[in-house]
Design a protein around this motif. Structure first.
Motif, PDB file in Angstrom:
ATOM      1  N   GLY A  75      -3.353  13.770   6.070  1.00  0.00           N
ATOM      2  CA  GLY A  75      -2.151  13.573   5.264  1.00  0.00           C
ATOM      3  C   GLY A  75      -1.678  12.141   5.125  1.00  0.00           C
ATOM      4  O   GLY A  75      -0.694  11.881   4.432  1.00  0.00           O
ATOM      5  N   GLY A  76      -2.344  11.202   5.787  1.00  0.00           N
ATOM      6  CA  GLY A  76      -1.980   9.805   5.635  1.00  0.00           C
ATOM      7  C   GLY A  76      -0.781   9.389   6.470  1.00  0.00           C
ATOM      8  O   GLY A  76      -0.235  10.159   7.260  1.00  0.00           O
ATOM      9  N   MET A  77      -0.364   8.143   6.280  1.00  0.00           N
ATOM     10  CA  MET A  77       0.783   7.581   6.997  1.00  0.00           C
ATOM     11  C   MET A  77       2.050   7.766   6.181  1.00  0.00           C
ATOM     12  O   MET A  77       2.067   7.572   4.967  1.00  0.00           O
ATOM     13  N   ASP A  78       3.127   8.101   6.857  1.00  0.00           N
ATOM     14  CA  ASP A  78       4.420   8.253   6.188  1.00  0.00           C
ATOM     15  C   ASP A  78       4.832   6.942   5.525  1.00  0.00           C
ATOM     16  O   ASP A  78       4.520   5.865   6.020  1.00  0.00           O
ATOM     17  N   PRO A  79       5.555   7.025   4.402  1.00  0.00           N
ATOM     18  CA  PRO A  79       6.064   5.807   3.778  1.00  0.00           C
ATOM     19  C   PRO A  79       7.097   5.128   4.659  1.00  0.00           C
ATOM     20  O   PRO A  79       7.676   5.745   5.559  1.00  0.00           O
ATOM     21  N   GLY A  80       7.330   3.856   4.387  1.00  0.00           N
ATOM     22  CA  GLY A  80       8.317   3.114   5.156  1.00  0.00           C
ATOM     23  C   GLY A  80       7.917   1.671   5.305  1.00  0.00           C
ATOM     24  O   GLY A  80       6.846   1.243   4.841  1.00  0.00           O
ATOM     25  N   PRO A  81       8.725   0.883   5.957  1.00  0.00           N
ATOM     26  CA  PRO A  81       8.469  -0.558   6.072  1.00  0.00           C
ATOM     27  C   PRO A  81       7.206  -0.902   6.841  1.00  0.00           C
ATOM     28  O   PRO A  81       6.666  -1.998   6.673  1.00  0.00           O
ATOM     29  N   ASP A  82       6.716  -0.003   7.698  1.00  0.00           N
ATOM     30  CA  ASP A  82       5.504  -0.282   8.460  1.00  0.00           C
ATOM     31  C   ASP A  82       4.238   0.187   7.751  1.00  0.00           C
ATOM     32  O   ASP A  82       3.136  -0.043   8.238  1.00  0.00           O
ATOM     33  N   ASN A  83       4.404   0.853   6.612  1.00  0.00           N
ATOM     34  CA  ASN A  83       3.253   1.339   5.857  1.00  0.00           C
ATOM     35  C   ASN A  83       2.617   0.173   5.099  1.00  0.00           C
ATOM     36  O   ASN A  83       3.311  -0.540   4.374  1.00  0.00           O
ATOM     37  N   PRO A  84       1.305  -0.057   5.242  1.00  0.00           N
ATOM     38  CA  PRO A  84       0.665  -1.203   4.581  1.00  0.00           C
ATOM     39  C   PRO A  84       0.745  -1.181   3.064  1.00  0.00           C
ATOM     40  O   PRO A  84       0.510  -2.212   2.425  1.00  0.00           O
TER      41      PRO A  84
END
Length: 234
Positions: free
Chosen positions: A153-162
């Protein structure tokens, strides 16, 4: 330019002179180096953005050369339709064609994938605060990214998301190129080759580009003529 050979030669001469004239005052080399030029203050549009789902901090002052600021310029491709995006990996610049006379130019940083692909693609869709779904080829090199695979499902969105605040997805003949134009660049990266990713922009800039983007427009990625950049990425 002070090369290693020049530096060694200068050191040898200095050592010989010291033997001949032991009372010579040491040279303060630091005093002879001109300080780097002071960069002008950034435009207001590089300030913080607080009305997004996640806050976007202001771009750091004093590190971004004006040549990489977002700006309106003469259109280098007057025959292209409005909405066409042209990416020059070597120059680390992206142009959005406004009309035959003008284009909006953005500074970018270029990852290894940004040098690997070239050609004309279609802007298939855009996403705000996208999930990062790591391709299998990257997981094979970095197994620690397995939790963010497509299957998981991938990485959650947010400031740490590349991927940052926005992502533009490029397709060719109906097939995903896996090439992305996305946010989350730092001001210190712009104009440089970085270790991973495709074309990375400041979040302020990729939000601006996303607002202009034309669904189905051509995205032209120019070929890199500087393959030596690739060896510096690893």
């Amino acid at each position: 330019m002070l090369t290693r050979r020049t530096f060694v030669s200068v050191g040898a001469v200095a050592a010989l002179s010291a033997c001949v004239r032991p009372d010579m005052e040491p040279v303060n080399r630091a005093a002879t180096v001109a300080p780097p030029p002071e960069l002008p203050a950034l435009p207001d549009f590089y300030g913080p953005i607080l009305d997004e789902p996640y806050p976007v901090p202001a771009v750091e002052e004093g590190v971004l050369s004006p040549e990489y600021w977002r700006q309106e310029v003469s259109n280098p491709w007057p025959d292209k339709r409005r909405g066409t995006i042209v990416v020059d990996p070597d120059a680390a610049l992206l142009h959005f064609v406004e009309n035959p006379e003008t284009a909006t130019r953005y500074g970018v940083s270029v990852g290894a994938a940004g040098f690997d692909w070239e050609g004309t693609a279609r802007l298939q869709f855009c996403r705000s605060w996208p999930r990062w779904k790591v391709p299998q080829s990257m997981i094979e090199r970095q197994p620690e990214l397995e939790p963010y695979s497509v299957a998981n499902g991938g990485m959650d969105p947010g400031p740490d998301n590349p991927m940052g605040a926005r992502a533009l997805y490029l397709f060719q003949n109906g097939v995903d190129t896996l090439y992305r134009v996305h946010g989350n660049a730092s001001a210190r990266e712009l104009g440089k080759a970085v270790s991973s990713g495709c074309i990375r922009m400041l979040d302020q800039d990729v939000i601006h580009l996303h607002e202009k983007a034309v669904h189905g427009a051509d995205v032209i990625v120019l070929p890199s003529l500087k393959p030596e950049h690739l060896s510096s990425l690893y």
